[in-house]
Design a protein around this motif. Structure first.
Motif, short mmCIF file in Angstrom:
data_model
loop_
_atom_site.label_atom_id
_atom_site.label_comp_id
_atom_site.label_asym_id
_atom_site.label_seq_id
_atom_site.Cartn_x
_atom_site.Cartn_y
_atom_site.Cartn_z
N THR A 263 0.82 -1.21 0.00
CA THR A 263 0.00 0.00 0.00
C THR A 263 0.86 1.26 0.00
N PHE A 264 0.19 2.41 -0.01
CA PHE A 264 0.88 3.69 0.14
C PHE A 264 0.74 4.24 1.56
N GLY A 265 0.30 3.40 2.49
CA GLY A 265 0.26 3.81 3.88
C GLY A 265 -1.13 4.11 4.39
N GLU A 266 -1.19 4.85 5.51
CA GLU A 266 -2.44 5.02 6.25
C GLU A 266 -3.17 6.33 5.99
N ASN A 267 -2.52 7.28 5.31
CA ASN A 267 -3.11 8.60 5.12
C ASN A 267 -3.87 8.65 3.79
N ALA A 268 -5.14 8.99 3.83
CA ALA A 268 -5.99 8.93 2.64
C ALA A 268 -5.56 9.92 1.56
N ALA A 269 -5.26 11.15 1.94
CA ALA A 269 -4.90 12.16 0.94
C ALA A 269 -3.57 11.81 0.27
N HIS A 270 -2.62 11.37 1.07
CA HIS A 270 -1.31 11.00 0.52
C HIS A 270 -1.44 9.78 -0.40
N THR A 271 -2.20 8.79 0.04
CA THR A 271 -2.42 7.60 -0.79
C THR A 271 -3.10 7.98 -2.09
N ALA A 272 -4.08 8.88 -2.02
CA ALA A 272 -4.79 9.31 -3.22
C ALA A 272 -3.84 9.97 -4.22
N ALA A 273 -2.95 10.81 -3.73
CA ALA A 273 -2.00 11.49 -4.62
C ALA A 273 -1.06 10.49 -5.28
N MET A 274 -0.57 9.53 -4.50
CA MET A 274 0.32 8.52 -5.05
C MET A 274 -0.41 7.62 -6.04
N ALA A 275 -1.64 7.26 -5.72
CA ALA A 275 -2.42 6.40 -6.61
C ALA A 275 -2.65 7.06 -7.96
N LYS A 276 -3.03 8.33 -7.93
CA LYS A 276 -3.27 9.06 -9.18
C LYS A 276 -1.99 9.14 -10.01
N ALA A 277 -0.85 9.40 -9.35
CA ALA A 277 0.41 9.49 -10.08
C ALA A 277 0.78 8.16 -10.72
N TYR A 278 0.52 7.07 -10.01
CA TYR A 278 0.81 5.74 -10.56
C TYR A 278 -0.04 5.48 -11.81
N VAL A 279 -1.33 5.76 -11.72
CA VAL A 279 -2.23 5.52 -12.86
C VAL A 279 -1.86 6.41 -14.03
N ASP A 280 -1.66 7.70 -13.77
CA ASP A 280 -1.32 8.62 -14.84
C ASP A 280 0.00 8.23 -15.50
N GLY A 281 0.99 7.91 -14.69
CA GLY A 281 2.31 7.57 -15.23
C GLY A 281 2.32 6.28 -16.03
N SER A 282 1.42 5.36 -15.70
CA SER A 282 1.37 4.08 -16.39
C SER A 282 0.56 4.14 -17.68
N GLN A 283 -0.57 4.84 -17.66
CA GLN A 283 -1.48 4.82 -18.79
C GLN A 283 -1.17 5.89 -19.83
N ASP A 284 -0.28 6.82 -19.52
CA ASP A 284 0.19 7.79 -20.49
C ASP A 284 1.50 7.33 -21.10
N SER A 285 1.87 7.95 -22.20
CA SER A 285 3.23 7.91 -22.71
C SER A 285 3.76 9.34 -22.66
N TYR A 286 5.07 9.50 -22.87
CA TYR A 286 5.69 10.80 -22.67
C TYR A 286 6.68 11.11 -23.79
N ASP A 287 6.78 12.39 -24.15
CA ASP A 287 7.74 12.79 -25.17
C ASP A 287 9.10 13.04 -24.54
N GLU A 288 10.05 13.48 -25.37
CA GLU A 288 11.42 13.65 -24.89
C GLU A 288 11.54 14.75 -23.83
N ARG A 289 10.54 15.63 -23.74
CA ARG A 289 10.55 16.67 -22.70
C ARG A 289 9.80 16.25 -21.45
N GLY A 290 9.32 15.01 -21.43
CA GLY A 290 8.60 14.52 -20.27
C GLY A 290 7.14 14.89 -20.23
N ARG A 291 6.60 15.36 -21.37
CA ARG A 291 5.19 15.76 -21.42
C ARG A 291 4.31 14.57 -21.78
#
Length: 795
Positions: A263-291
């Motif tokens: 898990t990402f721990g016990e704090n709901a807001a922190h877990t939510a932020a990490m969860a969103k970053a994981y999903v966004d980072g996995s389901q997107d692709s990125y150009d050479e500038r990281g966009r």
């Protein structure tokens, strides 16, 4: 406080809607035989054709499959499309310019119900890619039309690429008139964790290595989470994996829970932020500038889990086994467990939890005494809020642990139903896929049951319509990452992508950034050059770790030896000392003889967190049916404190109508690595004797290899420095212990004062536990950590 039985309206308000369409499409067309540049590649087992497609995705297909290339001339140039059904027309589902949702809907309308039944299957664990395509795999690909495969084998690029290509070619060969082509969607549990003993982690060196989810959370940086997601998704795609069975975003509100490490721990807001970053980072692709550029060749589906949260197991027991099938909500805090799922709502899929939810008064929280996969009230929280992605059961929920010839099964609350009835109940609850099932027959039986009830007026839509509903959702997972266009892997390219030097370095940096320093008396750990240790001697104690029998093995073999990697330590020190084993007549290690520590300059200790067993050991329940406490301390803990429940909140309903009492009051914990504490205290005592005799100061630095919270009270005051690593390598721990890296990690979960504080907290509430206060006056609560200068700001 919210009601212990929250209304759907309240829950739906927390769970926001999602949309899955990927953009507008253009009218289909087709042209003359392909004039695009093609090449034939081979991985040594399978040959395939690869087509350059300027202005569109790369195409690949088996030369023996009958697939041809349709050509479309546009103002932007020549475009290629695969004719995957041999009708020499560009159908909607073959047109990669069309939105994913439109393609999935079109193909779902053409599939036979048997094909959709196969799509609903998610295979059991496949562990031997090196063996190639097996007869059993041919059977389920051909006869059961299964197309979602769980790759649980090692990180061997060559083995994975050759196996994936074989599987894809065989699946492609099954296409026939009236039987449209569907490629294989490979999935994986986590396989990038650095520690060798991490659960759900694949062996093999062919991948970059990172901290566990809990360790990534300890960095408190969504940028690190994004970097991990982007890196791991690229490596997964290069091994043919297009779906991650994660992230695990349950709130770890019960610190003894055996799955906190994921898990990402016990704090709901922190877990939510990490969860969103994981999903966004996995389901997107990125150009050479990281966009972010949207779905691409390095994107993978995510499957957030375990909805609506499984982190409130009574007493920390785990719902894989009968011991832990109940999650309890004494704090009336069910709604907070939905927060991370709301944040990660763009995930293409989610997995349901195992447990039965029980309110603080002992009644079913949702009115249903069944596991989540059978609980329509739970699933409606997502469905009625507009979530139209795939919902898959966790593995094994259509098997009961009391079924004949079953080692275990998680059909909680449905044990008396038939396998076919369980499949029907899952569909009635609103799910789409069956985790761990290779056989389409019970799915087809569920189709018949649905249709019978539809004709009797008990179901609002026909069985075919219900099947196509799930078929559309599942097909989106295959269309979005481009599997229909390019299912084959170029072995040379895959080898260049997986475990490339830049990825390995970023993973190691994340390991360093995740390490938390809790104690640093007299600046024991400070910035140090490598040369400082070249002429020094270090002592690393040895330990004994006892195993637990499980449903897979009754072996309880001990793991013995040094507590940190001696080979790594030898790269820094002139001499590394460790202990000599003492064995009994059978050769079992029963203790250790310490070396002469007179010349020792430093002691490095590596303690594993208190080991209660894993998901499959039935931790907390003995073979004779009595319960015992899980513990966060190393010494035996007997549960006799004032906060220990004498009557459990949850329990089975017995034949006489009473409720089973699952209390562990008066019973004692079972920790497999108590000797870690023994070895640490033995080292402290030996060092004190040397210091007293010589007048030298010999620092003792401890690293705890944690998978959850732990109680430092048993040793903290006796050591000079303390760091915590969450499934990182011993190298990362040693580099931090020696002052080569300034710690930046912070606690993602509180360390409690004692077991009485653990018993006093509520399983469903985070940050409600009295924290440990150390000899320097620091409290080890969520978010605490030190660097070389002092306390790290929580800004």
């Amino acid at each position: 406080m919210p009601s212990p039985k929250p209304s759907l309206r309240t829950c739906l308000a927390l769970f926001a809607t999602t949309g899955l369409a990927l953009g507008a499409g253009l009218a289909p067309a087709h042209g003359a035989p392909s004039g695009l540049v093609t090449r034939t590649l081979s991985d040594g087992r399978t040959s395939f054709v690869q087509v350059d497609n300027p202005g569109g995705p790369r195409l690949s297909y088996s030369p023996s499959s009958g697939v041809t290339i349709l050509e479309v001339r546009t103002s932007a140039g020549l475009l290629g499309f695969k004719d995957m059904n041999g009708n020499r027309q560009l159908d909607t589902w073959e047109d990669w310019r069309q939105p994913v949702a439109a393609r999935a809907k079109a193909l779902s309308g053409e599939l036979r119900k048997e094909q959709i039944a196969g799509l609903m299957l998610f295979s059991s664990h496949e562990r031997d890619a090196a063996a190639g395509l097996s007869d059993a795999q041919r059977k389920y690909l051909k006869e059961d039309q299964l197309r979602n495969v769980l790759n649980a084998g090692p990180n061997d690029v060559t083995a994975n690429v050759t196996w994936v290509n074989q599987m894809q070619a065989y699946a492609e060969a099954q296409a026939a008139p009236g039987m449209p082509y569907v490629p294989v969607n490979f999935s994986s549990d986590p396989r990038s964790t650095a520690a060798s003993d991490s659960a759900y982690n694949a062996a093999g060196t062919d991948i970059s290595r990172w901290p566990s989810n809990l360790g990534l959370s300890a960095t408190f940086r969504t940028s690190t989470m994004l970097d991990f997601a982007r890196t791991s998704s690229a490596e997964y795609r290069a091994m043919g994996i297009t779906t991650a069975l994660g992230p695990q975003i349950d709130l770890a509100t019960e610190p003894r829970w055996l799955r906190v490490d994921g898990t990402f721990g016990e704090n709901a807001a922190h877990t939510a932020a990490m969860a969103k970053a994981y999903v966004d980072g996995s389901q997107d692709s990125y150009d050479e500038r990281g966009r972010a550029t949207g779905w691409g060749s390095e994107s993978i589906n995510t499957m957030i889990k375990h909805f609506p949260g499984d982190g409130a197991g009574e007493g920390g027991r785990e719902a894989h086994m009968n011991a832990g099938k109940y999650a309890v909500y004494p704090g009336d805090n069910f709604e907070e467990h939905l927060v991370p799922f709301t944040a990660a709502k763009d995930s293409m899929s989610m997995m349901s939890s195992y447990s039965i939810a029980i309110a603080k008064d002992g009644s079913p929280l949702t009115g249903n005494r069944v596991g989540s996969a059978y609980d329509k009230t739970k699933i409606d929280i997502a469905r009625k809020a507009g979530y139209d992605g795939v919902i898959c059961t966790d593995w094994g929920v259509t098997t009961g642990y009391t079924d004949p010839n079953s080692r275990f099964g998680m059909a909680w609350g449905m044990e008396s139903a038939s396998v076919e009835e369980r499949h029907y109940a899952v569909l009635k609850a609103g799910l789409d896929m069956f985790g761990g099932n290779n056989n389409k027959l019970p799915v087809l039986a569920a189709h018949q049951m649905w249709q019978k009830d539809f004709e009797a007026g008990r179901n609002p839509i026909s069985a075919d319509e219900r099947f196509r509903q799930s078929g559309e959702r599942i097909l989106r997972m295959l269309f979005a990452p481009g599997l229909f266009e390019d299912p084959y892997l170029d072995l040379a390219r895959s080898k260049a992508v997986v475990a490339s030097a830049d990825k390995v370095e970023r993973g190691y940096q994340a390991q360093l950034d995740s390490v938390v320093m809790l104690k640093n008396a007299n600046r024991t750990i400070k910035k140090s050059p490598l040369a400082k240790y070249r002429n020094k001697t270090v002592y690393i104690p040895s330990t004994i770790q006892h195993g637990f029998p499980s449903v897979f093995s009754q072996s309880t073999s001990d793991v013995t030896g040094p507590m940190l990697d001696v080979a790594v330590a030898k790269q820094y020190f002139k001499q590394v000392l460790t202990d000599t084993p003492i064995t009994d007549l059978k050769g079992n290690v029963v203790g250790y003889e310490q070396p002469d520590l007179s010349t020792v300059d430093m002691v490095l200790v590596g303690m594993r967190g208190p080991d209660n067993g894993d998901n499959f050991t039935g931790a907390g329940l003995t073979k004779d049916g009595t319960f015992y406490p899980l513990s966060l301390q190393w010494k035996p803990y007997t549960a006799i404190g004032k906060n220990v429940r004498k009557v459990s909140i949850a329990g089975d309903i017995l034949p006489d109508g009473s409720q089973e009492n699952r209390s562990y009051f008066g019973r004692t914990s079972r920790i497999g690595n108590e000797y870690d504490l023994t070895a640490t205290l033995n080292a402290v005592r030996a060092v004190k004797k040397v210091e007293k005799r010589t007048g030298r100061e010999i620092p003792v630095v401890v690293a705890v290899k944690a998978k959850t919270s732990f109680i430092p009270a048993e040793f903290e005051r006796k050591v000079d420095a303390l760091v915590v690593g969450y499934s990182v390598s011993d190298r990362a721990l040693i580099d931090t212990m020696l002052g080569f890296h300034n710690p930046t990690g912070r606690l993602p979960i509180t360390s409690p004062r004692n077991m009485d504080a653990v018993e006093a907290q509520a399983e469903d509430v985070g940050e409600d536990m009295a924290p440990y206060r150390d000899s320097a006056g620091n409290t080890y609560r969520f978010g605490f950590g030190l660097n070389w200068k002092g306390t790290i700001s929580r800004r």
